[in-house]
Design a protein around this motif. Sequence first.
Motif, mmCIF file in Angstrom:
data_model
loop_
_atom_site.group_PDB
_atom_site.id
_atom_site.type_symbol
_atom_site.label_atom_id
_atom_site.label_comp_id
_atom_site.label_asym_id
_atom_site.label_seq_id
_atom_site.Cartn_x
_atom_site.Cartn_y
_atom_site.Cartn_z
ATOM 1 N N SER A 104 1.199 -1.120 0.241
ATOM 2 C CA SER A 104 0.123 -0.185 -0.002
ATOM 3 C C SER A 104 0.787 1.496 -0.192
ATOM 4 N N LEU A 105 1.377 1.067 0.846
ATOM 5 C CA LEU A 105 2.520 2.297 1.065
ATOM 6 C C LEU A 105 3.795 2.635 -0.707
ATOM 7 N N LEU A 106 4.039 1.410 -1.143
ATOM 8 C CA LEU A 106 5.037 1.515 -2.345
ATOM 9 C C LEU A 106 3.576 2.692 -3.733
ATOM 10 N N SER A 107 2.453 1.389 -3.537
ATOM 11 C CA SER A 107 1.373 2.672 -3.675
ATOM 12 C C SER A 107 1.118 4.232 -3.792
ATOM 13 N N PRO A 121 -1.481 6.462 -13.200
ATOM 14 C CA PRO A 121 0.155 5.010 -13.331
ATOM 15 C C PRO A 121 -0.754 4.254 -13.604
ATOM 16 N N VAL A 122 0.506 2.702 -13.870
ATOM 17 C CA VAL A 122 -0.147 1.455 -13.720
ATOM 18 C C VAL A 122 0.888 1.012 -13.322
ATOM 19 N N TYR A 133 -1.725 -6.740 -4.852
ATOM 20 C CA TYR A 133 -1.396 -5.487 -5.402
ATOM 21 C C TYR A 133 -2.553 -4.908 -6.570
ATOM 22 N N ALA A 134 -4.120 -5.755 -6.987
ATOM 23 C CA ALA A 134 -4.234 -5.040 -7.811
ATOM 24 C C ALA A 134 -5.225 -4.403 -6.528
ATOM 25 N N MET A 135 -5.224 -4.610 -5.660
ATOM 26 C CA MET A 135 -6.791 -3.970 -4.623
ATOM 27 C C MET A 135 -5.721 -2.634 -3.926
ATOM 28 N N SER A 136 -4.422 -2.934 -3.849
ATOM 29 C CA SER A 136 -4.006 -1.731 -3.559
ATOM 30 C C SER A 136 -3.923 -0.396 -5.263
ATOM 31 N N GLN A 140 -5.666 3.496 -4.046
ATOM 32 C CA GLN A 140 -4.773 4.392 -4.034
ATOM 33 C C GLN A 140 -4.910 4.847 -5.668
ATOM 34 N N GLY A 141 -5.780 4.729 -6.659
ATOM 35 C CA GLY A 141 -5.813 5.734 -7.871
ATOM 36 C C GLY A 141 -5.347 5.341 -8.773
#
Length: 382
Positions: A104-107, A121-122, A133-136, A140-141
């Motif tokens: 989450s923090l990386l996203s 961003p992708v 990975y997908a949920m985070s 985060q938009g």
Amino acid sequence: MTTSADFAAEVQALIAHRIRQDVQGMHAYAVQDSKGMVKLDAMENPFSLPPDLQAALGQRLGALALNRYPDGRVNDLRAALAQYVGMPAGHDIMLGNGSDELISLLSMACDVPAQPGAARPVVLAPTPGFVMYAMSAQLQGLDFVGVPLTEDFALDVHAMVQAIAEKQPAIVYLAYPNNPTANLWDADAMATVIAAARQAGSIVAVDEAYQPFSSRTYMDVIRANPAAHPHVVLMRTLSKFGLAGVRLGYMTGPAALIAQVDKVRPPYNISVLNYECALFALEHQDAFAVQAQEICAQRAILLGALRAMSGVKAWDSDANMVLVRFPGADDAAQKIFDGLKARGVLVKNISKMHPLLARCLRLTVGTAEENARLIQALQETL
């Protein structure tokens, strides 16, 4: 006087007005009720601490100053983990409340506002893979792009490279081993994809949640050639080490990059109980290594028993789980899941997670006794 119906209607109106539409359409993460069951659904280490270590840990935790915020002791844990992982010079380490928080923090750190008319961003990852990975990315938009694996759950290198070149992702996740397929990617495939990500200016997050049971670690590749990996961070967790209840993840990478991600970390995200349990475990890592060896031995026995069953396909594993496909109609996995549950064994039905996982269940490797109960229940169900 407000009636219960009026109250409920007002709450629903508030939700409709103030809660994001995509969040309203989501499902909260559900934990299966495992009371009275053989719990083989969550890839946990099935072994508890030996009694002498339980007593020592209890005494140590009881002496902590729980009335104080976490202090510099957390840096002792960072240093101990850096030594444990063999972190290269020029790298740094940050801690998270499990790997989930680090993802989450990386996203969050990579959610660069899009210019007018530009795409968001992708985040890109092979699928099927870890659902966070997908949920985070969604929360985060960021947009998530999943690149399907081959039918044998290998990386589709051509498709990955093409997608990276086209989408120019902010983050590329490579779970190593992968969840739920439990396999390691081919070394040449990893090198090609990671090089393509560097060319695109993408951050690569190598997720080694299951490293205690794996035959390889990508950290060896990073240590051998740090200069080729300025864009790579490596994540691990102590959950599979044997501390799932402690919730402690860590991420290493080039110090300057880690420093930027660390800026979005909440203060005091690691409690005094978190870090003291983790320090204790690292001081007694030999005991946990013995547990990991036993799990790997049991994994081999479980795979042998599964492969002796007619029509059952069990894939090789470098994790503490085994992916299994059952013969029959589309609902075969659900029928097997129900049969196992009726016999007191809880596993994970992943057959609807992705088309490549049709008729598949994910089985956690347990103790010898738990695995024996699983095999017996499976034979009876089949």
